[in-house]
Enzyme design. Structure first.
Site, PDB file in Angstrom:
ATOM      1  N   HIS A 181       0.635  -1.109  -0.005  1.00 31.70           N
ATOM      2  CA  HIS A 181       0.033   0.033   0.042  1.00 31.70           C
ATOM      3  C   HIS A 181       0.887   1.262   0.031  1.00 31.70           C
ATOM      4  O   HIS A 181       0.322   2.406  -0.425  1.00 31.70           O
ATOM      5  CB  HIS A 181      -1.101   0.043   1.189  1.00 31.70           C
ATOM      6  CG  HIS A 181      -2.286   0.727   0.952  1.00 31.70           C
ATOM      7  ND1 HIS A 181      -2.196   2.327   1.047  1.00 31.70           N
ATOM      8  CD2 HIS A 181      -3.474   0.482   0.639  1.00 31.70           C
ATOM      9  CE1 HIS A 181      -3.490   2.618   0.673  1.00 31.70           C
ATOM     10  NE2 HIS A 181      -4.231   1.479   0.863  1.00 31.70           N
ATOM     11  N   ASP A 218      -9.005  -8.323 -17.698  1.00 29.26           N
ATOM     12  CA  ASP A 218      -9.218  -9.116 -18.704  1.00 29.26           C
ATOM     13  C   ASP A 218      -8.109  -9.783 -19.419  1.00 29.26           C
ATOM     14  O   ASP A 218      -7.196  -9.041 -20.036  1.00 29.26           O
ATOM     15  CB  ASP A 218     -10.319  -8.647 -19.664  1.00 29.26           C
ATOM     16  CG  ASP A 218     -10.463  -9.473 -20.959  1.00 29.26           C
ATOM     17  OD1 ASP A 218     -10.158 -10.688 -20.878  1.00 29.26           O
ATOM     18  OD2 ASP A 218     -11.373  -9.104 -21.949  1.00 29.26           O
TER      19      ASP A 218
END
Length: 408
Positions: free
Chosen positions: A148, A354
């Site tokens: 993070h 994708d």
């Protein structure tokens, strides 16, 4: 669910043309340094047919090549300030399998079993990790973790989209913006807002939870689905007496509702204060618009002036007063009680990952047992509904389940 690890290796960046120098480094910005010093994991599921692991791995190499900081390591400069070493050490790529069909009703419940679908989050030097798990039915689960300090939700979602584009042989677009040095302090600095106790606390400050008899092992996560009809009614009720012609946003209305419901479920003392400095008695006695108004005002106050004040404070006061990020104390304790943290992923393009076989049919955060840290995601149904992941102490969850859909 028994997950068998087939291989685990480091994947180096793939560059088209001359690679950059591996002696370079990138300083972290003040916004990077104030956030959580830990990995965050997300999980995707894909139905067959799915592309081979080699195609996904090559796309990862190319993606890291365009976003070189992900392939580096955290370090410190000569002044002890945290930096990203652009040394191309690589990202972790794990191939795994499960000798049974994927049962989504069991596999994707928010529980500790999710932790087996991505690499370990503790003691990790890599800034990005990937695990591709194949099931006997042909389904594929991709577990992804990112540090993070290096990538927030916006940066992570952009990296994931770029990875998918590279896996499909497409040009990465848009090209990410990497300059972390743009947040310069003003001269002279101006501290227009209070940042002590908000983003920063004293290094020796010890948070005390006098009314909590539970431990981290007692934290459980619950998923709540709010459909579009409920959200519409909630927004109308929250905006009923806001005094303006503009209704509160869906985000403000839903978080106000969750804030009140979780506060009630926690059975907090009425004289205590919960996040945003509201007394519990006031929060629960007043109607929903009261909480929505507090949230709306807080959101509106975090503006350009506030950010400039924060940048000045972070550059001039933090070292001088030996302060540390408030987030450090929260992650060490895994308890945010009596407050909440809301991580909204509602506008991030996480669902656009994708690899060539179509988008995912499931996306969710991994099991994150930090009490009070809630995640908001757009439902994959695509009809405007929202999924909320709520980690609470087990003894508080029963009450929360009873009231989380109440409009009273």
């Amino acid at each position: 669910m028994k997950v068998k690890i087939g291989s685990s290796k480091l994947v180096k960046p793939f560059y088209e043309g001359n690679p950059p120098l591996t002696t370079d480094y990138m300083p972290l910005s003040v916004f990077d340094k104030v956030t959580y010093d830990q990995h965050v994991a997300v999980i995707y599921a894909y139905r067959p047919p799915t592309p081979p692991n080699a195609m996904i791995e090559l796309g990862l190499e190319k993606g890291v090549g365009r976003l070189s900081c992900e392939g580096g390591r955290l370090g410190k400069d000569s002044s002890g300030e945290p930096i990203i070493l652009l040394n191309d050490e690589g990202v972790r790529f794990v191939e795994a399998s499960v000798d049974r069909a994927l049962d989504e009703t069991v596999t994707f419940r928010p529980s500790a079993s999710l932790l087996s679908l991505h690499p370990n989050l503790e003691g990790v030097v890599e800034l990005v990790q990937v695990q591709v798990t194949r099931f006997s039915c042909g389904s594929m689960v991709v577990g992804f973790t990112a540090h993070h300090l290096v990538a927030d939700g916006h940066a992570t979602s952009n990296f994931l989209v770029a990875w998918g584009q590279a896996s499909r042989g497409l040009q990465i677009s848009p090209v990410p913006f990497h300059d972390r040095t743009i947040f310069s302090p003003r001269n002279p600095p101006k501290f227009d807002f209070e940042h002590r106790g908000v983003e920063y606390i004293a290094k020796n400050f010890k948070k005390v939870y006098p009314l909590i008899d539970n431990s981290v092992e007692d934290i459980v996560a619950h998923k709540v689905h709010y459909n579009a009809e409920f959200l519409s009614k909630l927004k109308a009720r929250a905006s009923a007496i806001n005094g303006t012609n503009k209704p509160f946003s869906t985000f403000e209305s839903l978080v106000a509702h969750l804030w009140r419901a979780i506060t009630k479920a926690r059975c907090l003392n009425g004289l205590e204060t919960t996040q945003l400095g509201s007394k519990v008695d006031d929060l629960l006695r007043e109607p929903l618009p009261y909480a929505a108004k507090l949230l709306h005002e807080a959101v509106m106050n975090v503006n350009d002036k506030y950010f400039k004040s924060f940048i000045d404070f972070a550059n001039h006061k933090v070292r001088q007063e030996d302060l540390v990020p408030n987030a450090v104390a929260d992650t060490k304790e895994s308890i945010l009680w009596p407050n909440l943290e809301v991580d909204s992923w509602l506008r991030f393009p996480f669902y656009d990952l994708d690899f060539g076989g179509g988008g995912p049919y499931i996306f969710m955060p991994s099991f994150s047992p930090t009490e009070g840290m809630i995640f908001l995601l757009p439902s994959f149904i695509g009809d405007g509904s929202i999924d909320v992941f709520v980690p609470l102490f087990r003894e508080n969850l029963t009450t929360f389940k009873q009231i989380c859909y109440s409009l009273d």
